[in-house]
Design an enzyme around this catalytic site. Structure first.
Site, mmCIF file in Angstrom:
data_model
loop_
_atom_site.group_PDB
_atom_site.id
_atom_site.type_symbol
_atom_site.label_atom_id
_atom_site.label_comp_id
_atom_site.label_asym_id
_atom_site.label_seq_id
_atom_site.Cartn_x
_atom_site.Cartn_y
_atom_site.Cartn_z
ATOM 1 N N HIS A 105 0.841 -1.201 0.000
ATOM 2 C CA HIS A 105 0.000 0.000 0.000
ATOM 3 C C HIS A 105 0.874 1.248 0.000
ATOM 4 C CE1 HIS A 105 -3.603 -2.310 0.840
ATOM 5 N NE2 HIS A 105 -3.073 -2.815 1.933
ATOM 6 N N CYS A 152 -4.859 4.775 -2.221
ATOM 7 C CA CYS A 152 -3.726 3.870 -2.347
ATOM 8 C C CYS A 152 -3.572 3.623 -3.841
ATOM 9 C CB CYS A 152 -4.008 2.563 -1.602
ATOM 10 S SG CYS A 152 -2.818 1.256 -1.924
ATOM 11 N N HIS A 155 -4.314 0.168 -5.323
ATOM 12 C CA HIS A 155 -5.663 -0.353 -5.113
ATOM 13 C C HIS A 155 -6.771 0.696 -5.296
ATOM 14 C CE1 HIS A 155 -2.995 -3.043 -2.606
ATOM 15 N NE2 HIS A 155 -3.461 -3.838 -3.557
ATOM 16 N N MET A 160 -9.991 1.666 -2.861
ATOM 17 C CA MET A 160 -9.251 2.006 -1.641
ATOM 18 C C MET A 160 -8.981 3.501 -1.646
ATOM 19 S SD MET A 160 -6.035 0.042 0.038
ATOM 20 C CE MET A 160 -5.419 0.505 1.643
#
Length: 167
Positions: A105, A152, A155, A160
């Site tokens: 991440h 992120c 993602h 995210m």
């Protein structure tokens, strides 16, 4: 120095006990030396106590202000999410993003969704920097009031994303 001049000690005899027998008496003289014990006294005025209480309270307030808000990167269930995904903080409060699950991440603040005058590159991780292990952290302190959107980059397409409001 304390001195014991004489003492009488009665020692009963258990062997050959006879009714009406008189216990034997032993006399002894002993000198005991005792060193003086230093006296410790604690004297505190009410003013001193008030100062100590005020200092303790001030330390507690400063320590509580130093606490950070933690945001998990990845849910406990393995979901690709910031937990919590929306939060409000005070100006100058620290946010610690902590790697939890589904890594790698990173945390990128969206240039178009932060207060004007704030440089997203100074508060974001770079696209190349990734948190790869559980427990790794990225911390940021936001001072400008307003709304900040973040995501992120690996993602973002999976949803995210997050938002922080600085009051």
């Amino acid at each position: 120095m304390a001195t014991v001049v004489s003492a009488a000690v009665v020692i009963p005899s258990f062997t050959g006990i006879k009714a009406g027998a008189t216990p034997a008496k032993v006399s002894a003289t002993a000198k005991v030396a005792a060193s003086p014990v230093p006296r410790v006294s604690i004297k505190a005025s009410l003013k001193d106590v008030r100062v100590a209480v005020a200092a303790t309270a001030a330390s507690a307030i400063l320590a509580s202000n130093a606490l950070a808000v933690e945001v998990k990167l990845g849910g406990d269930d393995g979901s690709l999410a910031f937990v919590p995904s929306e939060l409000s903080i005070s100006s100058g409060e620290k946010i610690v993003f902590k790697n939890n699950a589904g890594f790698p991440h990173n945390v990128i603040f969206d240039d178009d969704e932060i207060p004007s005058g704030v440089d997203a590159s100074k508060i974001s991780m770079s696209d190349e920097d990734l948190l790869n292990a559980p427990g790794e952290t990225y911390a940021v302190t936001l001072t400008e009031k307003g709304s900040y959107s973040f995501y992120c980059s690996p993602h973002q397409g999976a949803g995210m994303i997050g938002k922080v409001t600085v009051n």
